[in-house]
Design an enzyme around this catalytic site. Structure first.
Site, PDB file in Angstrom:
ATOM      1  N   SER A   1      42.486  26.484  19.881  1.00 30.65           N
ATOM      2  CA  SER A   1      41.210  27.097  20.269  1.00 30.65           C
ATOM      3  C   SER A   1      41.364  28.366  21.094  1.00 30.65           C
ATOM      4  CB  SER A   1      40.377  26.057  20.997  1.00 30.65           C
ATOM      5  OG  SER A   1      40.215  24.959  20.139  1.00 30.65           O
TER       6      SER A   1
ATOM      7  N   ARG B   1      44.474  37.340  21.161  1.00 30.60           N
ATOM      8  CA  ARG B   1      44.867  37.383  22.575  1.00 30.60           C
ATOM      9  C   ARG B   1      44.659  35.992  23.162  1.00 30.60           C
ATOM     10  NH1 ARG B   1      39.865  38.715  22.058  1.00 30.60           N
ATOM     11  NH2 ARG B   1      40.440  40.572  20.926  1.00 30.60           N
TER      12      ARG B   1
ATOM     13  N   ASP C   1      38.072  24.896  17.934  1.00 28.94           N
ATOM     14  CA  ASP C   1      37.345  23.687  18.368  1.00 28.94           C
ATOM     15  C   ASP C   1      35.848  23.757  18.030  1.00 28.94           C
ATOM     16  OD1 ASP C   1      36.977  25.641  20.301  1.00 28.94           O
ATOM     17  OD2 ASP C   1      37.573  24.412  22.019  1.00 28.94           O
TER      18      ASP C   1
HETATM   19  C1  GLC Z   1      37.920  30.207  24.503  1.00 23.05           C
HETATM   20  C2  GLC Z   1      38.693  30.411  23.210  1.00 23.05           C
HETATM   21  C3  GLC Z   1      37.910  29.883  22.032  1.00 23.05           C
HETATM   22  C4  GLC Z   1      37.492  28.442  22.278  1.00 23.05           C
HETATM   23  C5  GLC Z   1      36.757  28.321  23.603  1.00 23.05           C
HETATM   24  C6  GLC Z   1      36.402  26.896  23.923  1.00 23.05           C
HETATM   25  O1  GLC Z   1      36.771  30.967  24.453  1.00 23.05           O
HETATM   26  O2  GLC Z   1      38.973  31.780  23.028  1.00 23.05           O
HETATM   27  O3  GLC Z   1      38.689  29.948  20.857  1.00 23.05           O
HETATM   28  O4  GLC Z   1      36.663  28.022  21.237  1.00 23.05           O
HETATM   29  O5  GLC Z   1      37.561  28.838  24.638  1.00 23.05           O
HETATM   30  O6  GLC Z   1      37.523  26.084  23.971  1.00 23.05           O
END
Ligand code: GLC
Length: 489
Positions: free
Chosen positions: A160, A175, A213
């Protein structure tokens, strides 16, 4: 007794009475800094809609709006067993999910602690650790009889962080977010890195899908509740996914062999909303958090609302108030100096303190920080927690509202997961209130009848990941594409 002016909302529990004038002035000042009123909610939402559009355009914008290559919602009839791996922030979770074909499932899972140093360690350590966890899970829970069976172990990997995907089973990390800072991963496809670690350790697993996620949450929630059209995470980080149609994603033009009405899940990565700092009412504390973070000028929205940052905002305000001589007179505040030493759970505890004189807060400050607090100070701290928590919920609602507005959705469920959504007191209620204000729903409409409802999701990184692995394998078996045209992959 000192009364608050008519414009200052009373604290949720008890009035802020018997508070010296100086502290009342500070409370007032904090209320001005952290309150997001209805008009601001609406302006932010309008800007958000434009930014979602921009992210889908060829030129792009701050919000990545990543096509996730999930091109259908589940039917509910999916069957089979799949592995799911969730690399969250604090834990690694491995699950074996058996889809039963009737919108139901069985799940066996194990959590593995992820040492905090790993967040800033080496790439090799990370992938080796993950491969070891998968290996240990298989040895404990899965009997692999022979090579043929081994090849059938398909994994949905929930990773995530913002990854550009040219197909469902790859993802180049744009990133790190959420405080991670591991060298040599940004700019690389994470799937081959995990696959190589698995091969090195002879762990017989095929990574069939790489999933955010939010996408997993949307698919898993839709599996059990077909009214779900959005998946949202309000946890350490904050983000959402929803379905577009390919024809509405200009940046995919010419790169896919798919009819324009094909659904395409979009991992918004909306934490990046307003990275150019045009619209969000940032305080000096938000600016400081951003400047001191491993990735300044990234994740502007997330840094104001996500669980990782709520305690840090609270800490910075407290230090400021102390530095200016408003609180903790003659107390040693050295224990508050360490960055990120306070997490959102403390704010939850403060907001939940059932005692009028806030004795739980008092005990927590004594035992954790060695700081004695006066009752008026505690009332200020409680109000501060309320303000930070409320701002988080209200700003988060702008994102949900923006997706609905962009897609002309007037009625739907958003499946939501994450520690803030599940554990932070009043977060859900405050978010619903903000949605009501943004959409001008009538005052006499019962919360249960709100047409857009953000409600607890099904397990996205377990069940969702398994479902996406199942949907992907089905598409492959039917000869349907699961990514861009070959020349773009
Ligand atoms: C951050 C991550 C994203 C994820 C979110 C919740 O924003 O960049 O990919 O979905 O956290 O976990």
């Amino acid at each position: 007794m000192v009364h608050l002016g008519p414009k200052t909302p009373p604290s949720r529990k008890g009035l802020l009475n018997d508070i010296p004038k100086d502290l009342l002035d500070q409370i007032k000042h904090l209320e001005e800094l952290f309150t997001v009123d209805t008009a601001q909610l609406k302006t932010i939402t309008d800007h958000f809609v434009n930014e979602l559009e921009k992210g889908l355009s060829k030129t792009g914008g701050s919000i990545p709006m990543i096509p996730a290559w999930v091109m259908t919602m589940p039917t509910g009839k999916e069957k089979g067993s799949y592995l799911a791996l969730d690399m969250g922030g604090t834990n690694l979770r491995v699950c074996e999910v058996t889809l039963l074909g009737n919108r139901d499932f069985d799940i066996t899972q194990c959590k593995y602690h992820m040492p905090p140093e790993m967040k800033t360690g080496s790439s090799e350590e990370l992938w080796d650790y993950i491969a070891d966890c998968l290996d240990s899970f298989l040895k404990q829970h899965h009997t692999v009889d022979d090579e043929v069976e081994a090849k059938k172990i398909h994994l949905g990997f929930t990773f995530s962080y913002p990854c550009s995907q040219t197909a469902i089973n790859n993802g180049t990390l744009q990133r790190w977010t959420k405080g991670f800072d591991i060298d040599n991963v940004e700019g690389h496809d994470v799937q081959p890195m995990l696959a190589a670690a698995l091969k090195k350790k002879s762990v017989p697993i095929t990574v069939s899908a790489l999933i955010n996620d939010t996408t997993g949450t949307m698919v898993a929630s839709n599996y059990t509740d077909p009214e779900t059209q959005i998946g949202v995470i309000f946890g350490t980080g904050c983000n959402a996914a929803y379905f577009e149609t390919v024809g509405n994603i200009p940046k995919l033009e010419g790169m896919v062999d798919l009819p324009p009405d094909t659904p395409m899940a979009i991992n918004c990565e909306w934490g990046a909303f307003d990275n150019e700092h045009k619209i969000l009412p940032r305080t000096s504390y938000d600016v400081q958090i951003d400047n001191d973070s491993p990735r300044p000028n990234q994740q502007a929205f997330e840094k104001m609302i996500a669980g990782l940052y709520l305690g840090e905002i609270f800490r910075l305000v407290m230090l400021d108030l102390h530095g200016e001589g408003h609180v903790f007179e003659d107390e040693d505040v050295s224990s508050l100096q360490e960055a990120y030493s306070i997490d959102a759970a403390l704010l939850s505890l403060i907001e939940e303190d059932p005692f009028e004189n806030l004795t739980e807060l008092e005990d927590a400050f004594e035992s954790r920080f060695g700081i004695s607090t006066t009752e008026p100070e505690r009332k200020l701290l409680r109000r501060l927690a309320e303000l930070i928590g409320t701002r988080s919920a209200r700003l988060s609602a702008c994102g949900v509202a923006a997706i609905c507005r962009k897609k002309d959705i007037t009625k739907c469920h958003a499946g939501a997961d994450g520690s803030v959504f599940n554990k932070y007191p009043h977060f859900q209620k405050r978010g619903a209130q903000a949605l009501k204000e943004i959409f001008d729903w009538p005052d006499d409409l019962a919360v249960a009848d709100y047409p857009i409802k953000v409600q607890p999701a099904e397990d996205g990184s377990g069940v969702g990941a398994a479902l996406i692995a199942a949907l992907t394998l089905k598409r492959i078996s039917e000869g349907l594409p699961v990514g861009m045209k070959a020349e773009f992959v």
